[in-house]
Design a protein around this motif. Structure first.
Motif, short mmCIF file in Angstrom:
data_model
loop_
_atom_site.label_atom_id
_atom_site.label_comp_id
_atom_site.label_asym_id
_atom_site.label_seq_id
_atom_site.Cartn_x
_atom_site.Cartn_y
_atom_site.Cartn_z
N GLU A 95 1.35 14.61 6.06
CA GLU A 95 0.08 14.86 6.74
C GLU A 95 -0.23 13.77 7.75
OE1 GLU A 95 -2.93 15.34 3.73
OE2 GLU A 95 -2.05 17.23 3.01
N LEU A 96 0.07 12.52 7.41
CA LEU A 96 -0.16 11.42 8.35
C LEU A 96 0.73 11.55 9.57
CD1 LEU A 96 -0.37 8.54 5.74
CD2 LEU A 96 -2.26 9.40 7.12
N LYS A 97 1.98 11.92 9.36
CA LYS A 97 2.90 12.11 10.48
C LYS A 97 2.44 13.27 11.36
CE LYS A 97 6.76 10.25 7.87
NZ LYS A 97 7.93 10.55 7.04
N ALA A 98 1.96 14.33 10.74
CA ALA A 98 1.46 15.48 11.51
C ALA A 98 0.23 15.09 12.33
CB ALA A 98 1.12 16.64 10.56
N PHE A 99 -0.63 14.24 11.77
CA PHE A 99 -1.81 13.78 12.50
C PHE A 99 -1.40 13.07 13.79
CE2 PHE A 99 -4.61 10.35 13.72
CZ PHE A 99 -5.81 11.00 13.88
N SER B 255 9.71 8.94 10.69
CA SER B 255 10.37 8.59 9.44
C SER B 255 11.08 7.24 9.56
CB SER B 255 11.38 9.66 9.05
OG SER B 255 10.73 10.89 8.86
N TYR B 256 11.25 6.79 10.80
CA TYR B 256 11.98 5.55 11.04
C TYR B 256 11.09 4.52 11.71
CZ TYR B 256 15.90 8.60 10.08
OH TYR B 256 16.74 9.49 9.48
N THR B 257 11.38 3.26 11.47
CA THR B 257 10.60 2.16 12.04
C THR B 257 10.57 2.23 13.56
OG1 THR B 257 11.25 0.80 10.15
CG2 THR B 257 10.34 -0.35 12.03
N THR B 258 11.69 2.56 14.18
CA THR B 258 11.73 2.60 15.65
C THR B 258 10.78 3.67 16.19
OG1 THR B 258 13.66 4.06 15.55
CG2 THR B 258 14.09 1.72 15.87
N LYS C 295 -6.10 4.93 19.43
CA LYS C 295 -5.03 3.95 19.17
C LYS C 295 -5.22 3.32 17.79
CE LYS C 295 -4.17 1.20 22.53
NZ LYS C 295 -4.17 0.10 23.51
N ARG C 296 -6.47 2.95 17.48
CA ARG C 296 -6.77 2.32 16.20
C ARG C 296 -6.50 3.29 15.04
NH1 ARG C 296 -10.45 -2.03 14.31
NH2 ARG C 296 -9.84 -2.07 12.15
N SER C 297 -6.93 4.53 15.21
CA SER C 297 -6.73 5.55 14.18
C SER C 297 -5.24 5.82 13.96
CB SER C 297 -7.44 6.83 14.58
OG SER C 297 -7.22 7.83 13.63
N VAL C 298 -4.49 5.95 15.04
CA VAL C 298 -3.05 6.20 14.94
C VAL C 298 -2.36 5.00 14.29
CG1 VAL C 298 -0.93 6.47 16.30
CG2 VAL C 298 -2.94 7.89 16.80
N ASP C 299 -2.73 3.79 14.69
CA ASP C 299 -2.12 2.60 14.10
C ASP C 299 -2.37 2.53 12.60
OD1 ASP C 299 -1.04 1.81 16.49
OD2 ASP C 299 -2.53 0.25 16.89
N MET C 300 -3.58 2.91 12.16
CA MET C 300 -3.87 2.93 10.73
C MET C 300 -2.96 3.94 10.02
SD MET C 300 -7.28 4.06 8.66
CE MET C 300 -7.07 5.74 9.18
N ASN C 301 -2.79 5.12 10.61
CA ASN C 301 -1.90 6.12 10.01
C ASN C 301 -0.46 5.63 9.96
OD1 ASN C 301 -3.71 8.19 9.34
ND2 ASN C 301 -3.79 8.86 11.46
N LEU C 302 -0.02 4.94 10.99
CA LEU C 302 1.35 4.41 11.00
C LEU C 302 1.54 3.37 9.91
CD1 LEU C 302 1.87 4.13 14.86
CD2 LEU C 302 2.87 5.84 13.32
N ILE D 179 3.58 2.13 4.28
CA ILE D 179 3.32 1.83 2.87
C ILE D 179 3.94 2.90 1.98
CG2 ILE D 179 1.51 1.69 1.11
CD1 ILE D 179 -0.24 0.33 3.33
N TYR D 180 3.70 4.16 2.33
CA TYR D 180 4.29 5.27 1.56
C TYR D 180 5.82 5.19 1.58
CZ TYR D 180 -0.06 7.85 0.80
OH TYR D 180 -1.29 8.23 0.37
N ASP D 181 6.42 4.97 2.75
CA ASP D 181 7.87 4.89 2.84
C ASP D 181 8.43 3.77 1.98
OD1 ASP D 181 7.94 7.07 4.50
OD2 ASP D 181 8.46 5.95 6.32
#
Length: 136
Positions: free
Chosen positions: A6-10, A29-32, A47-54, A59-61
């Protein structure tokens, strides 16, 4: 896994919403891929919202990887022979081998190969209606 997806989809939806092209490396799925998304959005709030999701994705990974390593270590110790046999099959990686071992359990519980194939849903079911069964 669902929350990570869900975070990736966001993040991907935010790209579409702001009409931004995909960065060259965009697989989250990858750091790069995650690194290429940092700072990619011009709006500071987005930007802030996306960075939080990243950060949450990272953390999940990390946690998923930690759990996989732990389960793999236990499996190699308790059921190493079967695990290595499964891993020797083309296309069977760590997660699929572990899933098969723990989903199936003791293979001896199946009376025959056919029963195992049926359990695994590898046998095509005969399609018939209740009326057809009554006629036979």
């Amino acid at each position: 896994m669902r929350l990570s997806a869900e975070l990736k989809a966001f993040v991907k939806n935010a790209l579409a919403q702001y009409n931004l092209p995909l960065p060259e490396k965009s697989d989250l799925s990858y750091t790069t891929g995650r690194d290429s998304m940092r700072g990619y959005f011009p709006d500071p709030l987005v930007k802030r919202s996306v960075d939080m999701n990243l950060r949450l994705i990272e953390i999940y990974d990390h946690e998923f990887s930690s759990i996989e390593c732990y389960v793999e270590k236990i499996t190699k110790n308790d059921n190493g022979r079967d695990y290595h046999l499964l891993r020797s099959l083309p296309g069977v990686g760590r997660v699929l081998a572990l899933t098969n071992l723990y989903e199936i359990g003791n293979i001896q519980r199946f009376e025959s190969v056919q029963k195992f194939a049926s359990y695994s849903r590898l046998v095509k079911c005969k399609a018939e209606s209740a009326i057809e069964r009554q006629l036979t």
